[in-house]
Structure formats: structure tokens, C-alpha cells
Design a protein around this motif. Sequence first.
Motif, PDB file in Angstrom:
ATOM      1  N   VAL A  56     -27.914  13.112  34.346  1.00 47.44           N
ATOM      2  CA  VAL A  56     -28.429  12.739  35.662  1.00 47.44           C
ATOM      3  C   VAL A  56     -29.942  12.984  35.734  1.00 47.44           C
ATOM      4  O   VAL A  56     -30.703  12.130  36.212  1.00 47.44           O
ATOM      5  N   TYR A  57     -30.392  14.114  35.223  1.00 51.59           N
ATOM      6  CA  TYR A  57     -31.837  14.397  35.232  1.00 51.59           C
ATOM      7  C   TYR A  57     -32.598  13.344  34.416  1.00 51.59           C
ATOM      8  O   TYR A  57     -33.662  12.869  34.827  1.00 51.59           O
ATOM      9  N   GLU A  58     -32.040  12.990  33.260  1.00 59.30           N
ATOM     10  CA  GLU A  58     -32.705  11.985  32.414  1.00 59.30           C
ATOM     11  C   GLU A  58     -32.809  10.644  33.144  1.00 59.30           C
ATOM     12  O   GLU A  58     -33.845   9.979  33.093  1.00 59.30           O
ATOM     13  N   CYS A  59     -31.742  10.289  33.842  1.00 59.24           N
ATOM     14  CA  CYS A  59     -31.762   9.021  34.584  1.00 59.24           C
ATOM     15  C   CYS A  59     -32.803   9.051  35.699  1.00 59.24           C
ATOM     16  O   CYS A  59     -33.537   8.086  35.900  1.00 59.24           O
ATOM     17  N   PHE A  60     -32.882  10.167  36.425  1.00 56.91           N
ATOM     18  CA  PHE A  60     -33.841  10.251  37.524  1.00 56.91           C
ATOM     19  C   PHE A  60     -35.279  10.233  37.004  1.00 56.91           C
ATOM     20  O   PHE A  60     -36.187   9.742  37.673  1.00 56.91           O
ATOM     21  N   ASP A  61     -35.486  10.740  35.797  1.00 60.40           N
ATOM     22  CA  ASP A  61     -36.820  10.686  35.197  1.00 60.40           C
ATOM     23  C   ASP A  61     -37.245   9.253  34.932  1.00 60.40           C
ATOM     24  O   ASP A  61     -38.396   8.884  35.144  1.00 60.40           O
TER      25      ASP A  61
END
Length: 224
Positions: free
Chosen positions: A119-124
Amino acid sequence: MFNTPKNIRKFQCFVCARQFESFEEFVSHIVETHEEGTDYVLCPLERCKAPVRDVRSHFKVKHPTEKLPQKGMLKATVWRDVTPKGKIKKRKPKFREGWHHSTKMEKNFYYRSGYEKTVYECFDSWHEVLAYEAEPFQIPYIHEGQCHQYTPDVFIAFIDGHKEVWEVKPANQTLLEKNQNKWFSAKQACEARGWEFVVATEQVIQKLKKKVKNQFLDSPSEET
Ligand SMILES: [Zn+2]
Ligand SMILES: [Zn+2]
């Protein structure tokens, strides 16, 4: 369990290895300190309700004549193996934990599962996300008549101005009463501020990954 007098029986927390003199202390420690579903599950027998890592093997030892219920979580998802001396021996490698460096926010966020990391990677990389923050604030909620604090996983501000609060959880943990109580309070708190509260299960994360991958295409591709 032990018969020799020098070997007084202690109750050791199977998550963090702390020792307790009584079973009651052991139970309240686990329930208050650790997370239901992730670190422990509760024995579904009303008269027992002991926190355990594996209901099936617990039944074999403690309730050998009872039938194993066919619903609910039977296993905690993270197992930390504890040596008799209290050292944490190993963790099942498939459950990832660590720091994610956010290129968008230029800071590190701690993740407690591979899903959170994704999820963090996607939001980045998703251009519609203006900013996000992990474990942004606490929300009080009531569980079994007592007030507790719940910390959602992520707060997200989008470029169109709308805001969302996300809890990242595998679908098999969404029906736990404790989680339902947390999310009921979170939903109310978010709605009062005009934000959306989202429980991001595997399915939501799959959709997110696809959306991010195809964000600059004119028409969304059908590939998975
Ligand atoms: Zn513990
Ligand atoms: Zn039991």
C-alpha cells in the motif's frame, strides 16, 4: 506440567516471552498488549476463551472431546517462536515487517505486513495521492464495555481534496468483533470530518495495484 519444586510453573506470553505467575495475568497481558487475529486468536468455546496461536492444537490438548468449530480464525497470522530462556528465536519469514522509505513523503514508515508495504509503495507512485501519513492518530472505541484506543494504518490526502483513512487487514480478520468495534468508531469519526474510512482487504489492494499500474493509460487495460 512440571513436578519438581525448583521448576515452578510460569505462564509465558507466546508473543513477547514475558512471564506471568498466574493464568489470569497471562490472559489479560495478551489481550491488552497484543493484537487479536495477528498475534493471537481466542478459543471459541464460551467457557474457555483462552488466547492461543492455534485453535486446532489447543482443542487437541484442552478440549479433546469437543468438536472444532467450522468458523472464525483458527490460527494467528504471525508466529514468533520463543526459546525457553525468553529469546525470540525466529519469525515466519512470509510475514514481513520493516521500514519503507517513502519517496513521496521523504520519510520512513514502519510496516507490519507485506500488504502495508504494498500500500505504501502504491501511494508513493500514484499521482492522485498528494500526501499520506502512517498511523496518523488514535480513535477511542468501546470493546467489551471498556474504552480502548485504535490507530488506523494510513491517512491519505488526494489531489482533488478528498481524504481517506485506511485500515489494511486480510479479509479473514474483518469479522472479528474487536475489529468491528474499532471500525465502527473510526467510521463515525471520519464521517464527522467528511473523510472516507476504508478497510483495505486483499481485494482492495489488488484493485489499487492495478489502478496505479495503469494510471497513465488512456483506457484502463484488462490485463491482471
Ligand atoms: Zn506479550
Ligand atoms: Zn479453549
